[in-house]
Design a protein around this motif. Structure first.
Motif, PDB file in Angstrom:
ATOM      1  N   ARG A 473       0.414 -16.825   9.774  1.00 38.39           N
ATOM      2  CA  ARG A 473       1.862 -16.642   9.823  1.00 38.39           C
ATOM      3  C   ARG A 473       2.413 -17.477  10.980  1.00 38.39           C
ATOM      4  O   ARG A 473       1.979 -17.321  12.115  1.00 38.39           O
ATOM      5  CB  ARG A 473       2.193 -15.166  10.015  1.00 38.39           C
ATOM      6  CG  ARG A 473       3.686 -14.819   9.979  1.00 38.39           C
ATOM      7  CD  ARG A 473       3.848 -13.299  10.093  1.00 38.39           C
ATOM      8  NE  ARG A 473       5.228 -12.893  10.209  1.00 38.39           N
ATOM      9  CZ  ARG A 473       6.042 -12.683   9.178  1.00 38.39           C
ATOM     10  NH1 ARG A 473       5.570 -12.835   7.939  1.00 38.39           N
ATOM     11  NH2 ARG A 473       7.289 -12.300   9.352  1.00 38.39           N
ATOM     12  N   GLU A 474       3.330 -18.380  10.684  1.00 34.22           N
ATOM     13  CA  GLU A 474       3.894 -19.270  11.693  1.00 34.22           C
ATOM     14  C   GLU A 474       5.421 -19.185  11.660  1.00 34.22           C
ATOM     15  O   GLU A 474       6.035 -19.012  10.598  1.00 34.22           O
ATOM     16  CB  GLU A 474       3.467 -20.724  11.433  1.00 34.22           C
ATOM     17  CG  GLU A 474       1.969 -20.970  11.618  1.00 34.22           C
ATOM     18  CD  GLU A 474       1.540 -20.886  13.064  1.00 34.22           C
ATOM     19  OE1 GLU A 474       2.419 -21.009  13.945  1.00 34.22           O
ATOM     20  OE2 GLU A 474       0.332 -20.718  13.308  1.00 34.22           O
ATOM     21  N   ALA A 475       6.021 -19.329  12.839  1.00 37.85           N
ATOM     22  CA  ALA A 475       7.474 -19.235  12.979  1.00 37.85           C
ATOM     23  C   ALA A 475       8.105 -20.613  13.021  1.00 37.85           C
ATOM     24  O   ALA A 475       7.495 -21.597  13.445  1.00 37.85           O
ATOM     25  CB  ALA A 475       7.828 -18.455  14.246  1.00 37.85           C
ATOM     26  N   SER A 476       9.354 -20.671  12.604  1.00 33.15           N
ATOM     27  CA  SER A 476      10.170 -21.882  12.715  1.00 33.15           C
ATOM     28  C   SER A 476      11.630 -21.446  12.865  1.00 33.15           C
ATOM     29  O   SER A 476      11.924 -20.238  12.935  1.00 33.15           O
ATOM     30  CB  SER A 476       9.969 -22.779  11.495  1.00 33.15           C
ATOM     31  OG  SER A 476      10.634 -24.010  11.687  1.00 33.15           O
ATOM     32  N   THR A 477      12.527 -22.390  12.906  1.00 33.11           N
ATOM     33  CA  THR A 477      13.955 -22.070  13.040  1.00 33.11           C
ATOM     34  C   THR A 477      14.709 -22.583  11.832  1.00 33.11           C
ATOM     35  O   THR A 477      14.330 -23.613  11.236  1.00 33.11           O
ATOM     36  CB  THR A 477      14.541 -22.689  14.315  1.00 33.11           C
ATOM     37  OG1 THR A 477      14.347 -24.096  14.286  1.00 33.11           O
ATOM     38  CG2 THR A 477      13.889 -22.099  15.562  1.00 33.11           C
ATOM     39  N   PHE A 478      15.801 -21.899  11.505  1.00 31.41           N
ATOM     40  CA  PHE A 478      16.658 -22.311  10.388  1.00 31.41           C
ATOM     41  C   PHE A 478      18.010 -22.675  10.975  1.00 31.41           C
ATOM     42  O   PHE A 478      18.648 -21.871  11.676  1.00 31.41           O
ATOM     43  CB  PHE A 478      16.805 -21.184   9.380  1.00 31.41           C
ATOM     44  CG  PHE A 478      17.398 -21.632   8.078  1.00 31.41           C
ATOM     45  CD1 PHE A 478      16.602 -22.010   7.024  1.00 31.41           C
ATOM     46  CD2 PHE A 478      18.791 -21.695   7.912  1.00 31.41           C
ATOM     47  CE1 PHE A 478      17.142 -22.438   5.829  1.00 31.41           C
ATOM     48  CE2 PHE A 478      19.345 -22.112   6.737  1.00 31.41           C
ATOM     49  CZ  PHE A 478      18.523 -22.495   5.667  1.00 31.41           C
ATOM     50  N   LEU A 479      18.436 -23.900  10.710  1.00 28.38           N
ATOM     51  CA  LEU A 479      19.675 -24.417  11.277  1.00 28.38           C
ATOM     52  C   LEU A 479      20.832 -24.156  10.326  1.00 28.38           C
ATOM     53  O   LEU A 479      20.800 -24.554   9.164  1.00 28.38           O
ATOM     54  CB  LEU A 479      19.530 -25.907  11.558  1.00 28.38           C
ATOM     55  CG  LEU A 479      20.742 -26.613  12.171  1.00 28.38           C
ATOM     56  CD1 LEU A 479      21.056 -26.042  13.556  1.00 28.38           C
ATOM     57  CD2 LEU A 479      20.489 -28.123  12.272  1.00 28.38           C
ATOM     58  N   LEU A 480      21.869 -23.482  10.849  1.00 24.23           N
ATOM     59  CA  LEU A 480      23.094 -23.221  10.084  1.00 24.23           C
ATOM     60  C   LEU A 480      24.231 -23.999  10.731  1.00 24.23           C
ATOM     61  O   LEU A 480      24.379 -24.001  11.956  1.00 24.23           O
ATOM     62  CB  LEU A 480      23.409 -21.739  10.072  1.00 24.23           C
ATOM     63  CG  LEU A 480      22.495 -20.850   9.210  1.00 24.23           C
ATOM     64  CD1 LEU A 480      22.786 -19.392   9.440  1.00 24.23           C
ATOM     65  CD2 LEU A 480      22.668 -21.210   7.729  1.00 24.23           C
ATOM     66  N   PRO A 481      25.055 -24.677   9.912  1.00 25.65           N
ATOM     67  CA  PRO A 481      26.173 -25.453  10.499  1.00 25.65           C
ATOM     68  C   PRO A 481      27.205 -24.544  11.127  1.00 25.65           C
ATOM     69  O   PRO A 481      27.424 -23.406  10.683  1.00 25.65           O
ATOM     70  CB  PRO A 481      26.736 -26.199   9.284  1.00 25.65           C
ATOM     71  CG  PRO A 481      26.351 -25.371   8.104  1.00 25.65           C
ATOM     72  CD  PRO A 481      25.033 -24.754   8.455  1.00 25.65           C
TER      73      PRO A 481
END
Length: 482
Positions: A473-481
Motif C-alpha cells: 500500500r503506497e500513498a500519493s497526492t491528488f491535485l484539485l484545481p
C-alpha cells in the motif's frame, strides 16, 4: 680559552646501504626471485582445503542452474542480480551495504584474534599463487631443480619447459577471466560465442584484463603484490595488539642457534633448539626470516610452522619453536588456556558482537523481504484536468515489481477520496516472473470532492490474487484545481 673545533661525524654505511651504493635514483629494491620449497603439514593442508573450496565455488557456481536460469548471475543488462532463489534489484542496494559492513567487521574481528588469516588462507592472491607454484613445481621440478634450471644457459630443453609452464599459466588465467565474465553475462551466451570467437567487446576486454592480472600477479609478481601493492600489509599493524595470535619464533628457546648432530641436547653444546637450517626461510612465499620478528611482509600462511615442526621431529625436540602465539604469551610464558583467555578480550568481544548483530540483521532482512514492490510517479505533463461527466482526473505511472520467479496477477485499488475511481481500467494486472510492469492509470474524483490544491492524500493498494498476504500500500497526492 677557545672551544675545540667540532670533529666531523663518521657515518659507517650498513651492509645494505653499501650494497645499494651507486644506485642513486632507484625508487625500489631490486627483486630477487624467491624459490619456494614445497612443504606439508597441518597448516599447509588447511591452506589447500581453502584453495579447493574457494575454487570449486568460483569455477562451479556459473554452471549451476536454478529455475531454468543460471543460479548466480549479476545481470547488468537487465539490472538484476540472481542468487539462487533471490532476485535483487537496484533498489536492494541496502543489502550490498550490509554485506560490505559484514566484510569489514569480519576483517577486524579475525585480524584482532589471529592476524592475517585472510591473507594466509583465502585471499585470491594467496590462492592463485599456490596454484601457479604447484603448476611450476610439476613442470620444472622441486626447488633445487628450478634453481638449477634458471642458472643453466638457454637450450631447447629449457625453452620447452619454460614455454610449457607459461602456456599452462596462461590457460588457467584465461579460464579464470572467462569464469569472471560468466558471472555478469549468462554462461550459455558465452559458450555459444566461444567456438566462433564472437564475443562482444566488453567480454573480450574483461576476459583478457582479468586473465592478465591473474597471470602477472600470481605467476610473475607474487610476493611483490603482498609486499608493495596490498594496502592491508601496511595498516595491519594498527589492528594487532600484544594479545593477537601471530606466527612467532620463540627466541628464548631457539637462541643461540647453530648446527649440531641429531639427538644432541642443545644445552650440552651451549645452543638453543634452532639448528639454523634455514628451511623456515625457504618455504616462506615472501622470502622473510620469521626469526627476525614480526614483519609486515608476513602473510600468516604458517608454512614456516609446518617446516620447523618437521625439523624438530627429526631432531627429537619438542614442536612449537615457531608457532601461533602472542607477544604477551611469549614474554610471560603463558599456556594454552591463558592465551585463549586473553584472545577473547573486550576488543574481540565487541567486534564479534557487532558482527553477529549485523549478520542477524542481514538474515532478518532477507527473510522478511517483500516479494512485491510498488513505485508511484505522478504524470507531470498533465497535473490535473476536468473530464466529461463532472470529474477531475490525475494521471499516475505505477511501476509494479514482481520479485518472485513466478507470474502473478494482482488487484489494484485506490481510496482516500469520496467517489474516487479508475477510468477504463478493471483493476487487474498480470506481471511476468522477476520483472517490472509499467501501468498508466487515470484516476478520477467528482468535481466537488476534496480541497483545492495538493493536500489530498490517496492510497494505491496492490494485492496478489493467489495470496492475500502479498500486498503493498503506497500513498500519493491528488491535485484539485483552485
Amino acid at each position: 680559552m677557545t672551544s675545540p673545533s667540532p670533529q666531523p661525524i663518521k657515518i659507517v654505511p650498513s651492509k645494505k646501504s653499501a650494497a645499494l651504493e651507486g644506485q642513486e635514483g632507484s625508487l625500489y629494491e631490486s627483486r630477487k626471485k624467491i624459490y619456494v620449497r614445497a612443504i606439508s603439514g597441518v597448516f599447509t593442508n588447511w591452506r589447500w582445503i581453502l584453495v579447493w573450496v574457494t575454487q570449486i565455488l568460483y569455477y562451479g557456481l556459473p554452471w549451476l542452474q536454478w529455475n531454468d536460469r543460471q543460479a548466480v548471475l549479476f545481470h547488468l543488462v537487465e539490472r538484476k542480480f540472481y542468487i539462487f532463489g533471490w532476485v535483487f534489484w537496484p533498489q536492494d542496494v541496502f543489502f550490498l551495504a550490509i554485506l560490505l559492513i559484514i566484510s569489514a567487521y569480519a576483517l577486524f574481528f579475525f585480524t584482532a584474534i589471529a592476524g592475517r588469516l585472510w591473507c594466509g588462507y583465502a585471499c585470491p592472491q594467496t590462492v592463485y599463487t599456490e596454484i601457479f607454484m604447484w603448476i611450476e613445481e610439476k613442470i620444472e621440478g622441486d626447488r633445487n631443480k628450478r634453481m638449477k634450471l634458471d642458472k643453466a644457459p638457454m637450450s631447447g630443453r629449457k625453452f620447452g619447459i619454460k614455454a610449457a609452464k607459461h602456456a599452462v599459466w596462461a590457460a588457467v588465467a584465461l579460464w579464470t577471466g572467462f569464469t569472471f565474465v560468466a558471472y555478469f553475462t549468462p554462461l550459455k551466451e558465452l559458450l555459444a560465442s566461444f567456438v566462433p570467437f564472437s564475443f562482444g567487446g566488453w567480454e573480450i576486454f574483461w576476459i583478457l584484463f582479468y586473465g592478465a592480472f591473474t597471470y602477472f600477479f600470481a605467476g610473475i609478481m607474487r610476493e611483490q603484490v603482498c609486499k608493495y601493492m596490498c594496502p592491508y600489509a601496511r595498516f595491519q599493524g594498527v589492528m594487532f595488539d600484544p594479545d593477537t595470535l601471530v606466527i612467532t619464533y620463540d627466541e628464548e628457546r631457539g637462541e643461540p642457534r647453530g648446527a649440531r648432530k641429531k639427538g644432541v641436547e642443545p644445552a650440552s653444546v651451549g645452543k638453543g633448539d634452532c639448528v639454523d637450517c634455514g628451511i623456515c626461510v625457504q618455504v616462506c612465499p615472501t622470502g622473510i626470516d620469521i626469526r627476525d620478528g614480526l614483519q609486515y611482509e608476513c602473510i600468516g600462511c604458517a608454512a614456516c610452522i609446518d617446516a620447523c615442526d618437521q625439523v624438530m621431529d627429526k631432531m627429537d625436540y619438542p614442536r612449537g619453536l615457531i608457532r601461533y602465539s602472542t607477544e604477551n604469551a611469549i614474554k610471560k610464558h603463558w599456556g594454552g588456556k591463558e592465551i585463549v583467555g586473553h584472545v577473547m578480550r573486550p576488543r574481540t568481544l565487541i567486534y564479534g558482537g557487532i558482527l553477529a548483530a549485523v549478520c542477524l540483521a542481514f538474515v532478518w532482512g532477507l527473510a522478511t523481504r517483500e516479494p512485491l514492490r510498488l513505485d508511484i510517479i505522478r504524470d507531470r505533463t498533465t497535473l490535473s484536468r476536468e473530464v466529461a461527466g463532472g470529474f477531475i482526473e490525475n494521471v499516475y505511472q505505477l511501476q509494479i515489481m514482481n520479485m518472485t520467479e513466478a507470474p502473478r496477477s494482482f488487484s489494484v485499488t485506490v481510496d482516500g477520496l469520496e467517489g474516487i475511481r479508475f477510468a477504463d481500467f478493471d483493476g487487474q494486472v498480470e506481471v511476468p516472473p522477476a520483472s517490472m510492469q509499467a501501468l498508466t492509470l487515470q484516476v478520477q474524483v467528482p468535481v466537488d470532492t476534496g480541497e483545492p490544491g495538493s493536500s489530498n492524500v490517496i492510497h494505491f493498494e496492490l494485492k496478489a490474487n493467489d495470496d492475500a498476504s502479498v500486498a503493498v500500500r503506497e500513498a500519493s497526492t491528488f491535485l484539485l484545481p483552485r
